[in-house]
Motif scaffolding. Structure first.
Motif, short mmCIF file in Angstrom:
data_model
loop_
_atom_site.label_atom_id
_atom_site.label_comp_id
_atom_site.label_asym_id
_atom_site.label_seq_id
_atom_site.Cartn_x
_atom_site.Cartn_y
_atom_site.Cartn_z
N GLU A 1 40.07 41.40 44.93
CA GLU A 1 39.80 39.94 43.70
C GLU A 1 40.74 38.89 45.59
OE1 GLU A 1 41.54 37.66 40.11
OE2 GLU A 1 42.54 39.51 40.51
N ASN A 2 39.91 37.87 45.72
CA ASN A 2 40.77 36.14 46.50
C ASN A 2 40.80 37.56 48.14
OD1 ASN A 2 40.07 34.56 44.72
ND2 ASN A 2 42.35 35.30 43.55
N SER B 1 34.34 38.40 47.78
CA SER B 1 35.73 38.93 46.51
C SER B 1 36.38 37.22 46.88
CB SER B 1 37.00 39.95 46.21
OG SER B 1 37.77 39.68 48.19
N PHE B 2 36.37 36.14 46.98
CA PHE B 2 37.47 34.97 46.98
C PHE B 2 36.59 34.66 45.90
CE2 PHE B 2 37.87 35.50 51.77
CZ PHE B 2 39.31 35.22 51.57
N ARG B 3 37.80 34.32 44.96
CA ARG B 3 36.96 33.01 43.54
C ARG B 3 36.32 34.31 42.66
NH1 ARG B 3 36.14 28.99 47.13
NH2 ARG B 3 37.61 28.05 47.36
N THR B 4 36.61 35.73 43.67
CA THR B 4 36.24 36.86 41.77
C THR B 4 36.53 37.78 41.95
OG1 THR B 4 33.64 37.37 40.86
CG2 THR B 4 33.67 37.25 43.46
N LYS B 5 35.94 38.82 41.03
CA LYS B 5 36.09 40.86 41.34
C LYS B 5 35.82 40.88 41.98
CE LYS B 5 40.30 40.37 37.57
NZ LYS B 5 40.50 40.31 36.52
N GLU C 1 36.53 42.14 51.50
CA GLU C 1 36.85 41.00 51.66
C GLU C 1 36.17 39.42 51.81
OE1 GLU C 1 38.43 42.15 55.29
OE2 GLU C 1 40.04 43.15 54.29
#
Length: 148
Positions: free
Chosen positions: A102-103, A77-81, A74
């Protein structure tokens, strides 16, 4: 031969960001500018102590996806996968499972069963030749066991 791992896979840059914050997280460089971090017991213990999360399993489809792993997925994974994968095979019999974040949220899965890892890797952006799958393109067969 067996194959038994639990790891986070993402772009090399994304997994490096995670490793910079956790000394026990070691980046394994993979082809196509991807990277992998094994979710070792030592790493998960550090995460659990610092973040004070429970030791429950949030998804029944994943045998080793703990609250510590969920928290990492969590947060990073912001701005990425990022994808979490786990395998447990011996002699061609076994299981594979995973989830793609993701996000800050689960975007695909959790899921379990044949082809799961390839589906998640394809969503990460792994490309493959017609005669190979995503798992083979990242040469994940070389990593049969995790360092402990």
């Amino acid at each position: 031969m067996g194959h038994c791992i639990r790891a986070v896979i993402g772009s090399r840059e994304s997994v490096r960001r995670l490793a910079e914050d956790w000394l026990k997280a070691k980046v394994v460089e993979l082809p196509q500018d991807f990277g992998m971090i094994f979710m070792t017991d030592d790493l998960l213990e550090d995460v659990g102590e610092l973040l004070e999360v429970s030791d429950e399993l949030p998804f029944s489809e994943l045998e080793n996806f703990t609250e510590e792993v969920k928290e990492l997925m969590e947060r990073y994974s912001f701005r990425t996968k990022l994808t979490y994968v786990e395998t447990d095979y011996f002699g061609g019999v076994g299981t594979q499972a995973g989830v793609l974040y993701e996000n800050g949220r689960a975007a695909i899965g959790p899921r379990r069963g044949s082809g799961t890892i390839n589906i998640l890797l394809k969503e990460l952006g792994v490309w493959c030749y017609p005669d190979k799958d995503e798992f083979d393109m990242l040469e994940l067969g070389k990593y049969r066991h995790m360092p402990y």
